[in-house]
Design a protein around this motif. Structure first.
Motif: not given
Length: 241
Positions: A115, A118-119, A127, A156, A203, A231, A233
């Protein structure tokens, strides 16, 4: 992976044996992150998926799963890597309850592999790991969501903020309850830390998503702090109810 890197990897495994995150058996020198037997059993979340929670749906025409079509979730969208079935369910238990801290890099790597695009599209500013109660933290010694968020940050470059939400109620495990009781169990379990924030998009990070009660409760707090988009994950996603 170059031949030299592969040889070094095998040599390191002989000196420092690594276990499979799914069965916890030691990996053979020629096995990378997962043993051959478990790799064959893994059930990755495959398209088409629910546009809200990210679980598998039956056809591309189906935008929402049955859970999300009858539930108003407080988050925008979510993404998971594995279906919550054997052996992924056992891996999450080892990661969470049996001091499986060393599995965090693998799980974070799989999240980014599956993903990362998407991120990158969402561009969350931070995060936010789902917090655990201080008593559980003291007993367990770590928050698995925090370890996962840290590894995601390392890969990331997106920072982690653990100072937004506080888990002020030491709730029983969600697996004991049906959907209604799950929602009630965590409805008031999280509170704002009172920190002044300027984030517009965050997220949440957790190990397992089932009905979304925990993610919704955290999203409610974050949006109450003025954050526009939330969002999530996770490693695994269950079938819900």
């Amino acid at each position: 992976m170059t031949r030299l890197t592969a040889k070094l990897d095998k040599a390191l495994k002989l000196v420092y044996p690594v276990s499979c995150p799914f069965c916890e058996e030691l990996l053979e020198p020629d096995e990378r992150d997962v043993c051959t037997e478990c790799a064959a059993k893994l059930s990755y979340v495959k398209e088409p998926t629910c546009f809200k929670c990210g679980c598998e749906v039956e056809s591309v025409e189906q935008e929402l799963c049955s859970d999300c079509s009858r539930t108003v979730h407080r988050y925008e969208r979510g993404f998971a890597v594995f279906n919550y079935v054997d052996p992924a369910d056992k891996a999450c238990a080892a990661f969470k309850y049996r001091n499986g801290r060393e599995y965090a890099p693998y799980f974070a790597g799989e999240i980014v592999r599956q993903h990362g695009r998407h991120i990158a599209q969402i561009k969350p500013e931070v995060f936010v790991p789902v917090p655990i109660h201080k008593r559980k933290l003291l007993k367990r010694g770590y928050n698995q969501a925090g370890l996962l968020a840290g590894e995601l940050s390392r890969i990331t470059g997106i920072p982690v903020d653990t100072g937004l939400i506080i888990r002020n109620v030491n709730t029983p495990p969600q697996k004991k309850f049906d959907p209604v009781k799950r929602a009630n169990n965590v409805k008031t379990a999280f509170i704002s830390s009172g920190k002044i924030v300027k984030y517009k998009s965050v997220m949440l990070v957790d190990d397992i998503y089932t009905t979304g009660a925990t993610i919704d409760a955290c999203s409610e707090v974050l949006k109450g702090m003025g954050i526009d988009k939330v969002y999530y994950v996770s490693i695994c996603i269950g079938k819900g109810y």
